[in-house]
Design a protein around this motif. Structure first.
Motif, PDB file in Angstrom:
ATOM      1  N   GLU A 150       2.933   4.260  -9.192  1.00  0.00           N
ATOM      2  CA  GLU A 150       2.920   3.573  -7.906  1.00  0.00           C
ATOM      3  C   GLU A 150       4.265   3.659  -7.195  1.00  0.00           C
ATOM      4  OE1 GLU A 150       2.344  -1.044  -6.550  1.00  0.00           O
ATOM      5  OE2 GLU A 150       1.029  -0.297  -8.152  1.00  0.00           O
ATOM      6  N   ARG A 151       5.348   3.694  -7.954  1.00  0.00           N
ATOM      7  CA  ARG A 151       6.696   3.726  -7.363  1.00  0.00           C
ATOM      8  C   ARG A 151       6.931   5.007  -6.561  1.00  0.00           C
ATOM      9  NH1 ARG A 151       6.623   5.214 -12.481  1.00  0.00           N
ATOM     10  NH2 ARG A 151       7.632   7.169 -13.095  1.00  0.00           N
ATOM     11  N   LEU A 153       4.702   6.455  -4.524  1.00  0.00           N
ATOM     12  CA  LEU A 153       3.866   6.540  -3.327  1.00  0.00           C
ATOM     13  C   LEU A 153       4.671   6.539  -2.022  1.00  0.00           C
ATOM     14  CD1 LEU A 153       0.813   4.305  -4.352  1.00  0.00           C
ATOM     15  CD2 LEU A 153       0.955   6.803  -4.309  1.00  0.00           C
ATOM     16  N   PRO A 154       5.730   5.709  -1.888  1.00  0.00           N
ATOM     17  CA  PRO A 154       6.498   5.765  -0.641  1.00  0.00           C
ATOM     18  C   PRO A 154       7.114   7.142  -0.368  1.00  0.00           C
ATOM     19  CG  PRO A 154       6.950   3.717  -1.781  1.00  0.00           C
ATOM     20  CD  PRO A 154       6.162   4.569  -2.737  1.00  0.00           C
ATOM     21  N   VAL A 180      -4.789   1.637  -6.066  1.00  0.00           N
ATOM     22  CA  VAL A 180      -3.752   1.253  -5.107  1.00  0.00           C
ATOM     23  C   VAL A 180      -3.514   2.404  -4.131  1.00  0.00           C
ATOM     24  CG1 VAL A 180      -1.366   0.530  -4.806  1.00  0.00           C
ATOM     25  CG2 VAL A 180      -2.644  -0.207  -6.815  1.00  0.00           C
ATOM     26  N   ASP A 181      -3.595   2.096  -2.829  1.00  0.00           N
ATOM     27  CA  ASP A 181      -3.308   3.066  -1.783  1.00  0.00           C
ATOM     28  C   ASP A 181      -2.157   2.533  -0.931  1.00  0.00           C
ATOM     29  OD1 ASP A 181      -5.632   4.370  -2.673  1.00  0.00           O
ATOM     30  OD2 ASP A 181      -6.872   3.297  -1.222  1.00  0.00           O
ATOM     31  N   LEU A 182      -1.407   3.447  -0.344  1.00  0.00           N
ATOM     32  CA  LEU A 182      -0.327   3.060   0.555  1.00  0.00           C
ATOM     33  C   LEU A 182      -0.574   3.663   1.925  1.00  0.00           C
ATOM     34  CD1 LEU A 182       2.435   1.888   1.333  1.00  0.00           C
ATOM     35  CD2 LEU A 182       3.482   3.972   0.380  1.00  0.00           C
ATOM     36  N   THR A 184       1.158   3.888   5.723  1.00  0.00           N
ATOM     37  CA  THR A 184       2.412   3.631   6.428  1.00  0.00           C
ATOM     38  C   THR A 184       2.562   4.570   7.614  1.00  0.00           C
ATOM     39  OG1 THR A 184       4.825   3.507   6.221  1.00  0.00           O
ATOM     40  CG2 THR A 184       3.710   5.180   4.905  1.00  0.00           C
ATOM     41  N   GLU A 189       4.777  -0.776   5.900  1.00  0.00           N
ATOM     42  CA  GLU A 189       3.951  -0.388   4.754  1.00  0.00           C
ATOM     43  C   GLU A 189       2.813  -1.385   4.570  1.00  0.00           C
ATOM     44  OE1 GLU A 189       6.346  -0.067   1.267  1.00  0.00           O
ATOM     45  OE2 GLU A 189       7.240   1.859   1.859  1.00  0.00           O
ATOM     46  N   HIS A 190       1.627  -0.864   4.324  1.00  0.00           N
ATOM     47  CA  HIS A 190       0.461  -1.676   4.007  1.00  0.00           C
ATOM     48  C   HIS A 190      -0.059  -1.205   2.648  1.00  0.00           C
ATOM     49  CE1 HIS A 190       0.106  -3.146   8.224  1.00  0.00           C
ATOM     50  NE2 HIS A 190       0.613  -1.952   8.501  1.00  0.00           N
ATOM     51  N   TRP A 191       0.015  -2.066   1.661  1.00  0.00           N
ATOM     52  CA  TRP A 191      -0.467  -1.744   0.324  1.00  0.00           C
ATOM     53  C   TRP A 191      -1.885  -2.284   0.170  1.00  0.00           C
ATOM     54  CZ3 TRP A 191       2.303   1.096  -3.261  1.00  0.00           C
ATOM     55  CH2 TRP A 191       3.638   1.380  -2.920  1.00  0.00           C
ATOM     56  N   ARG A 193      -5.040  -2.796  -2.369  1.00  0.00           N
ATOM     57  CA  ARG A 193      -5.381  -2.834  -3.790  1.00  0.00           C
ATOM     58  C   ARG A 193      -6.830  -3.259  -3.982  1.00  0.00           C
ATOM     59  NH1 ARG A 193      -0.680  -2.872  -6.885  1.00  0.00           N
ATOM     60  NH2 ARG A 193       1.200  -3.124  -5.619  1.00  0.00           N
TER      61      ARG A 193
END
Length: 259
Positions: A150-151, A153-154, A180-182, A184, A189-191, A193
């Motif tokens: 997950e880290r 994804l940005p 989990v999707d990201l 942006t 950012e919109h996470w 879940r």
């Protein structure tokens, strides 16, 4: 609301234009289609694929847009460099939201985009996108960024945004744990879940999410709200996915009204 899908046909009905049109109907919009390719496909994989000529794609597009009109577009399987360039040229003249699902491989790992088409996706197609919706394999294919958790994804989103879409939705469904999707635009950012459902019948997930987003945008939703609604819809479709054939079955596009 009128939504156009520009994508390939899945003869098994689980992905491609079949999934798109079912999704658009389920979400209260009128779906229309521009067929780019025909596949021989079932729950076990893709047994064959045949592209349509660019003039056939162009004629379908103009036929729908010039008469009926569209309020959002979703692109899926485009197969070749020539088709990517043709579709990008057509989209450049539209002033409606465009959701680009940069389909590279099928659920079973079958290639659906020529390697020679990747640069056209990067430089011609993605700059037309309101929202790009790559999965992790497609992120790596397009940008070289490899996501292992997950880290990451940005960084993946940043690399995709550099290719020109206004928003990037990086789908983390292949990671362990919750789905989990990201989303942006490079500023906010919109996470998103959702619990991971123990159901292997997930064929068509990416097509369904992208076409659901396009349907919500056609109805006037802002991008974050459209993607959140699409995520909720596809999560329910995955939960209700059903066994079809001997392999991976499809998500259930009609789960909200099923009895």
């Amino acid at each position: 609301m009128r939504v156009l899908t520009v994508a390939g046909s899945d003869s098994g009905g689980g992905a491609g234009i079949q999934a798109d049109l079912k999704t658009m109907l389920a979400l209260g919009t009128h779906g229309m289609s521009v067929l780019t390719a025909v596949t021989a496909q079932n729950s076990l994989g893709v047994q064959g694929a045949w592209e349509l000529p660019p003039e056939a794609v162009r004629a379908q597009f103009r036929s729908v847009v010039d008469d009926i009109g569209v309020q959002a577009v979703k692109t899926g399987m485009l197969a070749s460099r020539e088709l990517v360039e043709t579709v990008a040229e057509l989209l450049a003249d539209l002033d409606v939201p465009v959701v680009v699902d940069p389909v590279g491989v099928s659920k079973h790992g079958d290639p659906l985009l020529a390697v020679s088409a990747l640069d056209a996706v990067r430089t011609r197609l993605l700059p037309n996108a309101t929202v790009a919706t790559p999965n992790l394999d497609e992120v790596e294919q397009l940008t070289g960024v490899r996501v292992t958790g997950e880290r990451d994804l940005p960084a993946a989103a940043e690399a995709v945004l550099e290719l020109g879409p206004r928003w990037a939705l990086i789908k983390g469904g292949h990671l362990a744990g919750d789905a989990v999707d990201l989303l942006t635009d490079g500023t906010t950012e919109h996470w998103l879940r959702a619990p991971r459902h123990p159901n292997r019948h997930t064929h068509g997930t990416g097509c369904t999410l992208a076409s659901a987003t396009a349907a919500e945008l056609a109805k006037g939703a802002a991008v974050p709200e459209a993607v959140a609604a699409a995520k909720e819809y596809v999560t329910g479709a995955i939960r209700a996915g059903f066994a079809l054939g001997a392999g991976i079955g499809p998500v259930h596009h009609g789960w909200r009204t099923a009895r």
